[in-house]
Design a protein around this motif. Structure first.
Motif, PDB file in Angstrom:
ATOM      1  N   GLY A 299       0.798  -1.225   0.000  1.00  0.00           N
ATOM      2  CA  GLY A 299       0.000   0.000   0.000  1.00  0.00           C
ATOM      3  C   GLY A 299       0.830   1.274   0.000  1.00  0.00           C
ATOM      4  N   LYS A 300       2.067   1.206   0.501  1.00  0.00           N
ATOM      5  CA  LYS A 300       2.932   2.394   0.584  1.00  0.00           C
ATOM      6  C   LYS A 300       3.861   2.506  -0.622  1.00  0.00           C
ATOM      7  CE  LYS A 300       2.937   2.123   5.629  1.00  0.00           C
ATOM      8  NZ  LYS A 300       2.216   0.849   5.728  1.00  0.00           N
ATOM      9  N   GLU A 301       3.604   1.725  -1.646  1.00  0.00           N
ATOM     10  CA  GLU A 301       4.501   1.694  -2.800  1.00  0.00           C
ATOM     11  C   GLU A 301       4.629   3.064  -3.459  1.00  0.00           C
ATOM     12  OE1 GLU A 301       4.984  -0.680  -7.077  1.00  0.00           O
ATOM     13  OE2 GLU A 301       3.476  -1.287  -5.619  1.00  0.00           O
ATOM     14  N   ASP A 302       3.497   3.762  -3.665  1.00  0.00           N
ATOM     15  CA  ASP A 302       3.541   5.073  -4.314  1.00  0.00           C
ATOM     16  C   ASP A 302       4.343   6.064  -3.488  1.00  0.00           C
ATOM     17  OD1 ASP A 302       2.013   4.125  -6.381  1.00  0.00           O
ATOM     18  OD2 ASP A 302       0.120   4.861  -5.570  1.00  0.00           O
ATOM     19  N   LEU A 303       4.152   6.040  -2.175  1.00  0.00           N
ATOM     20  CA  LEU A 303       4.898   6.949  -1.304  1.00  0.00           C
ATOM     21  C   LEU A 303       6.393   6.660  -1.379  1.00  0.00           C
ATOM     22  CD1 LEU A 303       5.073   9.107   0.885  1.00  0.00           C
ATOM     23  CD2 LEU A 303       4.581   7.346   2.590  1.00  0.00           C
ATOM     24  N   VAL A 304       6.757   5.403  -1.322  1.00  0.00           N
ATOM     25  CA  VAL A 304       8.175   5.030  -1.372  1.00  0.00           C
ATOM     26  C   VAL A 304       8.803   5.473  -2.692  1.00  0.00           C
ATOM     27  CG1 VAL A 304       9.774   3.084  -1.423  1.00  0.00           C
ATOM     28  CG2 VAL A 304       7.910   3.108   0.231  1.00  0.00           C
ATOM     29  N   LYS A 305       8.053   5.280  -3.801  1.00  0.00           N
ATOM     30  CA  LYS A 305       8.571   5.695  -5.106  1.00  0.00           C
ATOM     31  C   LYS A 305       8.823   7.202  -5.152  1.00  0.00           C
ATOM     32  CE  LYS A 305       6.645   2.048  -8.048  1.00  0.00           C
ATOM     33  NZ  LYS A 305       5.673   1.734  -9.136  1.00  0.00           N
ATOM     34  N   ASP A 306       7.928   7.972  -4.507  1.00  0.00           N
ATOM     35  CA  ASP A 306       8.103   9.426  -4.492  1.00  0.00           C
ATOM     36  C   ASP A 306       9.260   9.858  -3.603  1.00  0.00           C
ATOM     37  OD1 ASP A 306       6.058   9.849  -6.246  1.00  0.00           O
ATOM     38  OD2 ASP A 306       4.540  10.269  -4.718  1.00  0.00           O
ATOM     39  N   ILE A 307       9.589   9.066  -2.591  1.00  0.00           N
ATOM     40  CA  ILE A 307      10.676   9.422  -1.674  1.00  0.00           C
ATOM     41  C   ILE A 307      12.045   9.051  -2.235  1.00  0.00           C
ATOM     42  CG2 ILE A 307      11.687   8.851   0.588  1.00  0.00           C
ATOM     43  CD1 ILE A 307       8.899   8.755   1.722  1.00  0.00           C
ATOM     44  N   LEU A 308      12.107   8.036  -3.058  1.00  0.00           N
ATOM     45  CA  LEU A 308      13.402   7.549  -3.560  1.00  0.00           C
ATOM     46  C   LEU A 308      14.261   8.629  -4.220  1.00  0.00           C
ATOM     47  CD1 LEU A 308      12.441   4.016  -4.968  1.00  0.00           C
ATOM     48  CD2 LEU A 308      13.612   4.582  -2.834  1.00  0.00           C
ATOM     49  N   PRO A 309      13.694   9.547  -5.025  1.00  0.00           N
ATOM     50  CA  PRO A 309      14.534  10.589  -5.621  1.00  0.00           C
ATOM     51  C   PRO A 309      15.247  11.462  -4.588  1.00  0.00           C
ATOM     52  CG  PRO A 309      12.445  10.483  -6.774  1.00  0.00           C
ATOM     53  CD  PRO A 309      12.322   9.602  -5.560  1.00  0.00           C
ATOM     54  N   PHE A 310      14.635  11.658  -3.432  1.00  0.00           N
ATOM     55  CA  PHE A 310      15.276  12.477  -2.396  1.00  0.00           C
ATOM     56  C   PHE A 310      16.439  11.726  -1.757  1.00  0.00           C
ATOM     57  CE2 PHE A 310      10.776  13.677  -2.610  1.00  0.00           C
ATOM     58  CZ  PHE A 310      10.930  14.973  -3.075  1.00  0.00           C
ATOM     59  N   LEU A 311      16.310  10.423  -1.665  1.00  0.00           N
ATOM     60  CA  LEU A 311      17.446   9.628  -1.190  1.00  0.00           C
ATOM     61  C   LEU A 311      18.604   9.714  -2.181  1.00  0.00           C
ATOM     62  CD1 LEU A 311      15.602   6.440   0.134  1.00  0.00           C
ATOM     63  CD2 LEU A 311      16.525   8.348   1.466  1.00  0.00           C
ATOM     64  N   ASP A 312      18.261   9.722  -3.481  1.00  0.00           N
ATOM     65  CA  ASP A 312      19.301   9.885  -4.505  1.00  0.00           C
ATOM     66  C   ASP A 312      19.985  11.237  -4.355  1.00  0.00           C
ATOM     67  OD1 ASP A 312      18.563   7.422  -5.487  1.00  0.00           O
ATOM     68  OD2 ASP A 312      17.221   8.271  -7.008  1.00  0.00           O
ATOM     69  N   SER A 313      19.199  12.274  -4.093  1.00  0.00           N
ATOM     70  CA  SER A 313      19.769  13.622  -3.923  1.00  0.00           C
ATOM     71  C   SER A 313      20.665  13.680  -2.699  1.00  0.00           C
ATOM     72  CB  SER A 313      18.642  14.653  -3.793  1.00  0.00           C
ATOM     73  OG  SER A 313      17.875  14.703  -4.974  1.00  0.00           O
ATOM     74  N   LEU A 314      20.256  13.016  -1.629  1.00  0.00           N
ATOM     75  CA  LEU A 314      21.101  12.983  -0.429  1.00  0.00           C
ATOM     76  C   LEU A 314      22.402  12.243  -0.704  1.00  0.00           C
ATOM     77  CD1 LEU A 314      18.450  12.263   2.354  1.00  0.00           C
ATOM     78  CD2 LEU A 314      19.803  14.345   2.097  1.00  0.00           C
ATOM     79  N   ASP A 315      22.336  11.165  -1.467  1.00  0.00           N
ATOM     80  CA  ASP A 315      23.557  10.429  -1.819  1.00  0.00           C
ATOM     81  C   ASP A 315      24.520  11.321  -2.601  1.00  0.00           C
ATOM     82  OD1 ASP A 315      22.684   8.134  -0.580  1.00  0.00           O
ATOM     83  OD2 ASP A 315      21.813   7.275  -2.413  1.00  0.00           O
ATOM     84  N   ARG A 316      23.974  12.059  -3.564  1.00  0.00           N
ATOM     85  CA  ARG A 316      24.831  12.944  -4.369  1.00  0.00           C
ATOM     86  C   ARG A 316      25.406  14.071  -3.518  1.00  0.00           C
ATOM     87  NH1 ARG A 316      20.815  11.770  -8.329  1.00  0.00           N
ATOM     88  NH2 ARG A 316      19.567  13.575  -7.680  1.00  0.00           N
ATOM     89  N   ALA A 317      24.584  14.594  -2.593  1.00  0.00           N
ATOM     90  CA  ALA A 317      25.064  15.676  -1.725  1.00  0.00           C
ATOM     91  C   ALA A 317      26.197  15.195  -0.832  1.00  0.00           C
ATOM     92  CB  ALA A 317      23.912  16.211  -0.878  1.00  0.00           C
ATOM     93  N   LEU A 318      26.063  13.982  -0.328  1.00  0.00           N
ATOM     94  CA  LEU A 318      27.116  13.446   0.538  1.00  0.00           C
ATOM     95  C   LEU A 318      28.386  13.141  -0.255  1.00  0.00           C
ATOM     96  CD1 LEU A 318      24.958  11.084   2.781  1.00  0.00           C
ATOM     97  CD2 LEU A 318      26.077  13.224   3.468  1.00  0.00           C
ATOM     98  N   GLU A 319      28.236  12.700  -1.490  1.00  0.00           N
ATOM     99  CA  GLU A 319      29.403  12.394  -2.321  1.00  0.00           C
ATOM    100  C   GLU A 319      30.200  13.649  -2.656  1.00  0.00           C
ATOM    101  OE1 GLU A 319      27.955  10.409  -5.749  1.00  0.00           O
ATOM    102  OE2 GLU A 319      27.416   8.552  -4.695  1.00  0.00           O
ATOM    103  N   HIS A 320      29.515  14.776  -2.847  1.00  0.00           N
ATOM    104  CA  HIS A 320      30.186  16.010  -3.241  1.00  0.00           C
ATOM    105  C   HIS A 320      30.335  16.995  -2.084  1.00  0.00           C
ATOM    106  CE1 HIS A 320      28.532  14.335  -7.006  1.00  0.00           C
ATOM    107  NE2 HIS A 320      29.652  14.793  -7.540  1.00  0.00           N
ATOM    108  N   ALA A 321      30.153  16.500  -0.848  1.00  0.00           N
ATOM    109  CA  ALA A 321      30.273  17.388   0.309  1.00  0.00           C
ATOM    110  C   ALA A 321      31.720  17.873   0.455  1.00  0.00           C
ATOM    111  CB  ALA A 321      29.839  16.643   1.566  1.00  0.00           C
ATOM    112  N   ASP A 322      31.850  19.159   0.716  1.00  0.00           N
ATOM    113  CA  ASP A 322      33.174  19.777   0.908  1.00  0.00           C
ATOM    114  C   ASP A 322      33.177  20.459   2.267  1.00  0.00           C
ATOM    115  OD1 ASP A 322      35.571  21.028   0.844  1.00  0.00           O
ATOM    116  OD2 ASP A 322      35.267  22.023  -1.094  1.00  0.00           O
ATOM    117  N   ALA A 323      34.067  20.018   3.124  1.00  0.00           N
ATOM    118  CA  ALA A 323      34.115  20.547   4.483  1.00  0.00           C
ATOM    119  C   ALA A 323      34.369  22.036   4.507  1.00  0.00           C
ATOM    120  CB  ALA A 323      35.196  19.823   5.294  1.00  0.00           C
ATOM    121  N   SER A 324      35.009  22.574   3.483  1.00  0.00           N
ATOM    122  CA  SER A 324      35.318  24.004   3.455  1.00  0.00           C
ATOM    123  C   SER A 324      34.120  24.842   3.053  1.00  0.00           C
ATOM    124  CB  SER A 324      36.478  24.263   2.474  1.00  0.00           C
ATOM    125  OG  SER A 324      36.100  23.888   1.154  1.00  0.00           O
TER     126      SER A 324
END
Length: 206
Positions: free
Chosen positions: A85-110
Motif C-alpha cells: 500500500g505504501k509503494e507510491d509513497l516510497v517511489k516518491d521518496i526515492l529521488p530524495f534519497l538519490d539527492s542525499l547520496d549525491r550531496a554526501l558524495e560532493h560534500a566539501d568541508a570548506s
C-alpha cells in the motif's frame, strides 16, 4: 326335439357372451384409463420437480464455489494492499534519497554553508512530497501548548515566553489527512510564582 332346444340355448349363450364381452372390456378400460392418466401425470410432475431440484442444487454448488473464490481473492487483495500500500509513497521518496547520496558524495568541508543549504532544499522537497500524500507538519514553536498535538518533554522558565507557551521543539509532529500520527515533542514555558508577580507589576507600571 329336446336336442334342438339345447342347441338353441347353447347358441343363445354364445351370442350373449359375444355381445357382452366388448362392453366389459370397454367398461374396464374406462375404469382403468383415468387411473393410468393420473399416475402418468404424477410421474411427470415428480420428474419435473426432481429435475428442478437437481438444477437448484447445481446452482447452489456453483454459488458456494464462487463465494469461496471471492473470499480467497479478497484475502489476497487485502494482503497485497497491506504489503504494497505504501509503494507510491516510497517511489516518491526515492529521488530524495538519490539527492542525499549525491550531496554526501560532493560534500566539501570548506563549504559547510553550501552543504547546509543543499540539505535544507532537499528537506523542503521531501516535505512537499509528503504533503502530496496527506502528511503535514505541525507548527509548534511559539504556539500555546496543546495536549492534542504536543507532548511536553521539558518545562522551563523563560523571560521571552508566556506561561504554557512552547519554548522550543525537540521533535516535529505530523498529521496524516488531519489525523495525528506523531505529536510534537516540545519544551514548555512554566512561569515561577516570583516571575509571575514581576510580570504583573511590570504590566501595572510599578
Amino acid at each position: 326335439m329336446a336336442g334342438v332346444e339345447l342347441k338353441n340355448k347353447k347358441d343363445h349363450s354364445d351370442k350373449k357372451i359375444k355381445v357382452d364381452a366388448p362392453e366389459a372390456v370397454k367398461a374396464a378400460e374406462e375404469t382403468l384409463t383415468p387411473g393410468n392418466n393420473e399416475l402418468s401425470e404424477i410421474r411427470e410432475a415428480f420428474e419435473a420437480k426432481e429435475k428442478e431440484a437437481k438444477e437448484n442444487y447445481d446452482r447452489y454448488l456453483r454459488a458456494v464455489a464462487e463465494l469461496d473464490n471471492y473470499r480467497k481473492r479478497a484475502a489476497r487483495e487485502k494482503a497485497d494492499i497491506i504489503k504494497y500500500g505504501k509503494e507510491d509513497l516510497v517511489k516518491d521518496i526515492l529521488p530524495f534519497l538519490d539527492s542525499l547520496d549525491r550531496a554526501l558524495e560532493h560534500a566539501d568541508a570548506s563549504d559547510a554553508q553550501a552543504f547546509k543549504s543543499g540539505i535544507a532544499l532537499i528537506q523542503d522537497q521531501l516535505l512537499c512530497c509528503l504533503k502530496k500524500h496527506g502528511v503535514e507538519k505541525i507548527e509548534s514553536a511559539g504556539m500555546d501548548f496543546d495536549p492534542n498535538f504536543h507532548e511536553a518533554l521539558m518545562q522551563m522558565d523563560s523571560a521571552d515566553h508566556q506561561d504554557n507557551q512552547i519554548v522550543s521543539e525537540m521533535e516535529k509532529g505530523y498529521l496524516l489527512n488531519g489525523r495525528l500520527i506523531r505529536p510534537s515533542r516540545v519544551c514548555v514555558c512554566k512561569k515561577t510564582k516570583e516571575n509571575n508577580e514581576c510580570a504583573i507589576n511590570e504590566g501595572n507600571g510599578e
